[in-house]
Design a protein around this motif. Structure first.
Motif, short mmCIF file in Angstrom:
data_model
loop_
_atom_site.label_atom_id
_atom_site.label_comp_id
_atom_site.label_asym_id
_atom_site.label_seq_id
_atom_site.Cartn_x
_atom_site.Cartn_y
_atom_site.Cartn_z
N GLY A 102 -10.35 -4.30 34.98
CA GLY A 102 -11.23 -3.57 34.07
C GLY A 102 -10.40 -2.71 33.14
O GLY A 102 -9.17 -2.74 33.15
N ALA A 103 -11.08 -1.91 32.34
CA ALA A 103 -10.39 -1.03 31.40
C ALA A 103 -9.52 -0.04 32.17
O ALA A 103 -9.95 0.54 33.16
N SER A 104 -8.28 0.10 31.78
CA SER A 104 -7.29 1.00 32.38
C SER A 104 -6.91 0.64 33.80
O SER A 104 -6.37 1.47 34.52
N ALA A 105 -7.19 -0.57 34.24
CA ALA A 105 -6.82 -0.99 35.59
C ALA A 105 -5.44 -1.63 35.59
O ALA A 105 -4.83 -1.82 34.55
N ASP A 106 -4.95 -1.97 36.78
CA ASP A 106 -3.60 -2.50 36.93
C ASP A 106 -3.47 -3.99 36.67
O ASP A 106 -2.39 -4.46 36.31
N HIS A 107 -4.52 -4.76 36.91
CA HIS A 107 -4.41 -6.21 36.86
C HIS A 107 -5.28 -6.81 35.76
O HIS A 107 -6.31 -6.28 35.41
N THR A 108 -4.82 -7.95 35.24
CA THR A 108 -5.66 -8.71 34.32
C THR A 108 -6.81 -9.31 35.14
O THR A 108 -6.78 -9.31 36.36
N ALA A 109 -7.80 -9.84 34.48
CA ALA A 109 -9.03 -10.28 35.16
C ALA A 109 -8.99 -11.76 35.54
O ALA A 109 -9.97 -12.47 35.43
N TRP A 110 -7.85 -12.24 36.00
CA TRP A 110 -7.76 -13.61 36.48
C TRP A 110 -6.67 -13.70 37.55
O TRP A 110 -5.78 -12.85 37.62
N ARG A 111 -6.78 -14.72 38.37
CA ARG A 111 -5.78 -14.97 39.41
C ARG A 111 -5.75 -16.46 39.67
O ARG A 111 -6.78 -17.12 39.64
N ALA A 112 -4.58 -16.99 39.96
CA ALA A 112 -4.43 -18.41 40.27
C ALA A 112 -3.92 -18.56 41.69
O ALA A 112 -3.14 -17.74 42.17
N ILE A 113 -4.38 -19.60 42.36
CA ILE A 113 -3.92 -19.90 43.72
C ILE A 113 -3.63 -21.39 43.80
O ILE A 113 -4.31 -22.19 43.16
N ARG A 114 -2.59 -21.75 44.57
CA ARG A 114 -2.30 -23.18 44.76
C ARG A 114 -1.75 -23.39 46.15
O ARG A 114 -1.16 -22.51 46.77
N ASN A 115 -1.95 -24.63 46.63
CA ASN A 115 -1.48 -24.97 47.96
C ASN A 115 -0.11 -25.64 47.87
O ASN A 115 0.47 -25.75 46.79
N SER A 116 0.39 -26.12 49.00
CA SER A 116 1.73 -26.72 49.02
C SER A 116 1.78 -28.07 48.30
O SER A 116 2.86 -28.59 48.05
N HIS A 117 0.62 -28.63 47.95
CA HIS A 117 0.57 -29.91 47.22
C HIS A 117 0.36 -29.66 45.72
O HIS A 117 0.09 -30.60 44.98
N ASP A 118 0.46 -28.40 45.32
CA ASP A 118 0.26 -27.97 43.93
C ASP A 118 -1.14 -28.26 43.39
O ASP A 118 -1.33 -28.47 42.21
N GLU A 119 -2.12 -28.28 44.29
CA GLU A 119 -3.53 -28.31 43.89
C GLU A 119 -3.96 -26.86 43.78
O GLU A 119 -3.71 -26.06 44.69
N GLY A 120 -4.57 -26.49 42.67
CA GLY A 120 -4.86 -25.08 42.48
C GLY A 120 -6.22 -24.78 41.92
O GLY A 120 -6.96 -25.65 41.47
N LEU A 121 -6.54 -23.49 41.96
CA LEU A 121 -7.75 -22.94 41.38
C LEU A 121 -7.37 -21.71 40.57
O LEU A 121 -6.44 -20.98 40.92
N VAL A 122 -8.11 -21.48 39.49
CA VAL A 122 -7.95 -20.25 38.72
C VAL A 122 -9.30 -19.57 38.72
O VAL A 122 -10.33 -20.20 38.46
N ALA A 123 -9.32 -18.29 39.01
CA ALA A 123 -10.56 -17.51 38.98
C ALA A 123 -10.39 -16.40 37.95
O ALA A 123 -9.34 -15.76 37.88
N ALA A 124 -11.42 -16.19 37.17
CA ALA A 124 -11.40 -15.12 36.17
C ALA A 124 -12.80 -14.56 36.05
O ALA A 124 -13.78 -15.22 36.38
N TRP A 125 -12.90 -13.35 35.57
CA TRP A 125 -14.20 -12.76 35.35
C TRP A 125 -14.18 -12.02 34.04
O TRP A 125 -13.16 -11.54 33.58
N GLU A 126 -15.34 -12.00 33.42
CA GLU A 126 -15.48 -11.38 32.11
C GLU A 126 -16.04 -9.97 32.27
O GLU A 126 -16.85 -9.72 33.16
N PHE A 127 -15.61 -9.08 31.41
CA PHE A 127 -16.20 -7.74 31.37
C PHE A 127 -16.15 -7.27 29.93
O PHE A 127 -15.45 -7.82 29.09
#
Length: 187
Positions: free
Chosen positions: A159-184
């Motif tokens: 959020g505003a003045s927070a430490d992190h951007t509003a998305w994160r990516a995760i992947r497994n050892s086979h390089d299959e991944g997901l990206v999650a983000a949220w709007e504000f």
């Protein structure tokens, strides 16, 4: 499911065929909020009031699923909308509580990413970026974390003045991944 719960059994990558299957112990639902002290989540029994699938043209061509749900345990309805876009590997969704009571209802908790997947004993890494802040030595620093060695939940302060951007990516050892983000709205 057959008992009226709104649960997501899996997310599948149509290109690779890999499935992110829901955890068998604690199910996933895109609805997870608390209204007037009443949890509305994967264990809540719902009745479908209406469901529609419509074409959309903005922000891109695609389809929108709209579900309106009611439950005997809360005075109101849940509206869930999910958008998918042609040739894009994204789901954009939103949930709203519509109060039908004569008194004000208060939402005290809303988990926007209440997804729980079966890890299959695989190794996972996540990737995220710090947000820009005045006076910090570096901005938009990237971080990668080995999630397989931690028993702690992954949390973000966004959020505003927070430490992190509003998305994160995760992947497994086979390089299959997901990206999650949220709007504000930036306020």
């Amino acid at each position: 499911d057959g008992e009226g719960h709104l649960r997501v059994p899996s997310l599948k990558n149509k290109t690779s065929g890999y499935s992110w299957n829901a955890a068998s112990v604690d199910s996933s639902s895109p609805v997870n909020l608390t209204v007037d002290g009443i949890p509305l989540d994967s264990n809540t029994p719902y009745t479908v009031v209406s469901s529609t699938m419509t074409g959309i043209s903005a922000p891109a061509r695609g389809r929108r699923l709209t579900l309106v749900l009611s439950t005997p345990i809360a005075p109101g309805q849940i509206r869930f909308e999910a958008d998918i876009y042609a040739d894009q590997p994204f789901i954009r969704y939103r949930t709203a509580f519509i109060n039908s009571a004569s008194q004000t209802s208060v939402v005290t908790q809303a988990d926007m990413l209440s997804w729980k997947f079966d890890d299959g004993l695989d190794a996972f890494r996540d990737f995220f970026v710090a947000q820009w802040k005045p006076g910090r030595m570096a901005n938009f620093e990237s971080y990668e974390t080995d999630l397989s060695t931690s028993n702690q939940p992954v949390e973000m302060w966004t959020g505003a003045s927070a430490d992190h951007t509003a998305w994160r990516a995760i992947r497994n050892s086979h390089d299959e991944g997901l990206v999650a983000a949220w709007e504000f709205d930036g306020r």
